[in-house]
Design a protein around this motif. Sequence first.
Motif, PDB file in Angstrom:
ATOM      1  N   ASP A  37       0.835  -1.188   0.000  1.00  0.00           N
ATOM      2  CA  ASP A  37       0.000   0.000   0.000  1.00  0.00           C
ATOM      3  C   ASP A  37       0.877   1.247   0.000  1.00  0.00           C
ATOM      4  O   ASP A  37       2.077   1.160  -0.188  1.00  0.00           O
ATOM      5  CB  ASP A  37      -0.955   0.000   1.189  1.00  0.00           C
ATOM      6  CG  ASP A  37      -0.223  -0.078   2.522  1.00  0.00           C
ATOM      7  OD1 ASP A  37       0.908   0.433   2.621  1.00  0.00           O
ATOM      8  OD2 ASP A  37      -0.775  -0.649   3.465  1.00  0.00           O
ATOM      9  N   GLU A  38       0.254   2.400   0.188  1.00  0.00           N
ATOM     10  CA  GLU A  38       0.979   3.661   0.105  1.00  0.00           C
ATOM     11  C   GLU A  38       1.577   4.110   1.427  1.00  0.00           C
ATOM     12  O   GLU A  38       2.253   5.118   1.491  1.00  0.00           O
ATOM     13  CB  GLU A  38       0.029   4.742  -0.406  1.00  0.00           C
ATOM     14  CG  GLU A  38      -0.484   4.454  -1.792  1.00  0.00           C
ATOM     15  CD  GLU A  38      -1.487   5.504  -2.243  1.00  0.00           C
ATOM     16  OE1 GLU A  38      -1.397   6.646  -1.793  1.00  0.00           O
ATOM     17  OE2 GLU A  38      -2.354   5.146  -3.035  1.00  0.00           O
ATOM     18  N   PHE A  62       5.027   6.022  -2.031  1.00  0.00           N
ATOM     19  CA  PHE A  62       4.630   5.549  -3.349  1.00  0.00           C
ATOM     20  C   PHE A  62       3.713   6.595  -3.958  1.00  0.00           C
ATOM     21  O   PHE A  62       2.794   7.078  -3.298  1.00  0.00           O
ATOM     22  CB  PHE A  62       3.889   4.210  -3.244  1.00  0.00           C
ATOM     23  CG  PHE A  62       3.327   3.744  -4.559  1.00  0.00           C
ATOM     24  CD1 PHE A  62       4.159   3.266  -5.547  1.00  0.00           C
ATOM     25  CD2 PHE A  62       1.968   3.814  -4.801  1.00  0.00           C
ATOM     26  CE1 PHE A  62       3.646   2.840  -6.763  1.00  0.00           C
ATOM     27  CE2 PHE A  62       1.437   3.394  -6.012  1.00  0.00           C
ATOM     28  CZ  PHE A  62       2.284   2.911  -6.992  1.00  0.00           C
ATOM     29  N   ARG A  63       3.985   6.978  -5.205  1.00  0.00           N
ATOM     30  CA  ARG A  63       3.139   7.952  -5.899  1.00  0.00           C
ATOM     31  C   ARG A  63       2.492   7.265  -7.099  1.00  0.00           C
ATOM     32  O   ARG A  63       3.174   6.930  -8.074  1.00  0.00           O
ATOM     33  CB  ARG A  63       3.953   9.140  -6.380  1.00  0.00           C
ATOM     34  CG  ARG A  63       4.626   9.913  -5.283  1.00  0.00           C
ATOM     35  CD  ARG A  63       5.210  11.178  -5.858  1.00  0.00           C
ATOM     36  NE  ARG A  63       6.277  11.683  -5.030  1.00  0.00           N
ATOM     37  CZ  ARG A  63       6.849  12.853  -5.249  1.00  0.00           C
ATOM     38  NH1 ARG A  63       6.458  13.621  -6.246  1.00  0.00           N
ATOM     39  NH2 ARG A  63       7.816  13.259  -4.457  1.00  0.00           N
ATOM     40  N   LYS A  64       1.190   7.071  -7.013  1.00  0.00           N
ATOM     41  CA  LYS A  64       0.467   6.383  -8.093  1.00  0.00           C
ATOM     42  C   LYS A  64       0.600   7.107  -9.426  1.00  0.00           C
ATOM     43  O   LYS A  64       0.742   6.463 -10.464  1.00  0.00           O
ATOM     44  CB  LYS A  64      -1.013   6.236  -7.738  1.00  0.00           C
ATOM     45  CG  LYS A  64      -1.299   5.164  -6.736  1.00  0.00           C
ATOM     46  CD  LYS A  64      -2.788   5.016  -6.519  1.00  0.00           C
ATOM     47  CE  LYS A  64      -3.040   3.934  -5.482  1.00  0.00           C
ATOM     48  NZ  LYS A  64      -4.448   3.745  -5.206  1.00  0.00           N
ATOM     49  N   GLU A  65       0.522   8.445  -9.396  1.00  0.00           N
ATOM     50  CA  GLU A  65       0.529   9.196 -10.660  1.00  0.00           C
ATOM     51  C   GLU A  65       1.810   9.006 -11.467  1.00  0.00           C
ATOM     52  O   GLU A  65       1.825   9.189 -12.674  1.00  0.00           O
ATOM     53  CB  GLU A  65       0.255  10.693 -10.425  1.00  0.00           C
ATOM     54  CG  GLU A  65       1.350  11.438  -9.676  1.00  0.00           C
ATOM     55  CD  GLU A  65       1.193  11.440  -8.153  1.00  0.00           C
ATOM     56  OE1 GLU A  65       1.717  12.354  -7.515  1.00  0.00           O
ATOM     57  OE2 GLU A  65       0.567  10.514  -7.603  1.00  0.00           O
ATOM     58  N   TYR A  66       2.902   8.646 -10.815  1.00  0.00           N
ATOM     59  CA  TYR A  66       4.175   8.384 -11.496  1.00  0.00           C
ATOM     60  C   TYR A  66       4.580   6.915 -11.414  1.00  0.00           C
ATOM     61  O   TYR A  66       5.634   6.551 -11.918  1.00  0.00           O
ATOM     62  CB  TYR A  66       5.300   9.240 -10.898  1.00  0.00           C
ATOM     63  CG  TYR A  66       5.041  10.716 -10.936  1.00  0.00           C
ATOM     64  CD1 TYR A  66       5.039  11.406 -12.146  1.00  0.00           C
ATOM     65  CD2 TYR A  66       4.791  11.428  -9.771  1.00  0.00           C
ATOM     66  CE1 TYR A  66       4.803  12.772 -12.184  1.00  0.00           C
ATOM     67  CE2 TYR A  66       4.556  12.787  -9.798  1.00  0.00           C
ATOM     68  CZ  TYR A  66       4.556  13.456 -11.010  1.00  0.00           C
ATOM     69  OH  TYR A  66       4.320  14.812 -11.037  1.00  0.00           O
ATOM     70  N   ASN A  67       3.790   6.110 -10.736  1.00  0.00           N
ATOM     71  CA  ASN A  67       4.158   4.730 -10.423  1.00  0.00           C
ATOM     72  C   ASN A  67       5.610   4.712  -9.925  1.00  0.00           C
ATOM     73  O   ASN A  67       6.481   4.075 -10.500  1.00  0.00           O
ATOM     74  CB  ASN A  67       3.975   3.789 -11.612  1.00  0.00           C
ATOM     75  CG  ASN A  67       4.099   2.335 -11.181  1.00  0.00           C
ATOM     76  OD1 ASN A  67       3.748   1.974 -10.071  1.00  0.00           O
ATOM     77  ND2 ASN A  67       4.615   1.509 -12.065  1.00  0.00           N
TER      78      ASN A  67
END
Length: 166
Positions: A37-38, A62-67
């Motif tokens: 998870d984040e 962790f940044r979802k927008e940049y994976n």
Amino acid sequence: MARILIGTGTTDANGVASTTLTGFGSGAVDVIAELSDEDYTLDFIIYEKDGNPVGNICFDRFRKEYNSLDVALNIHPDYWGNGYAKEAIVEIMNYIFSNLDIDNIIYGYALENKKSMRVAKKIGFEPFRRFYEYYKRIDKDIESEECIMSKEKFNELYGVKTKWNF
């Protein structure tokens, strides 16, 4: 041949911290593989081969927008200028890009921190965002920069190995 060892740090239910020397891989692999998870912190402790601690590297967002994963590092001043930061970051990035579904690593620093800026450039990170961040402890806004490296760029510069050097 690597000049450093990587260790992983853990804290038990009673708040007692311990460190396991793992070399490049082994125990560190188990810790990274548990990311789901984040909300996590992944801390690698850097040692000289004789066991003296040099510093640490932390992946803590962790940044979802940049994976992507963010990386931060601390090297004891006695070891500055010896290549430990670059060597450790590149080795850990190799593992991440080889074994995890991560596309980018982000490295940030205050612009006045010239040593961190040099490390980022030596590794091959490219600037992508500047911002001001308020530091309450010193009551000051500090201009900071984030740099990014993609898996593709890492492959061009270093190639990706499927296993760490044990």
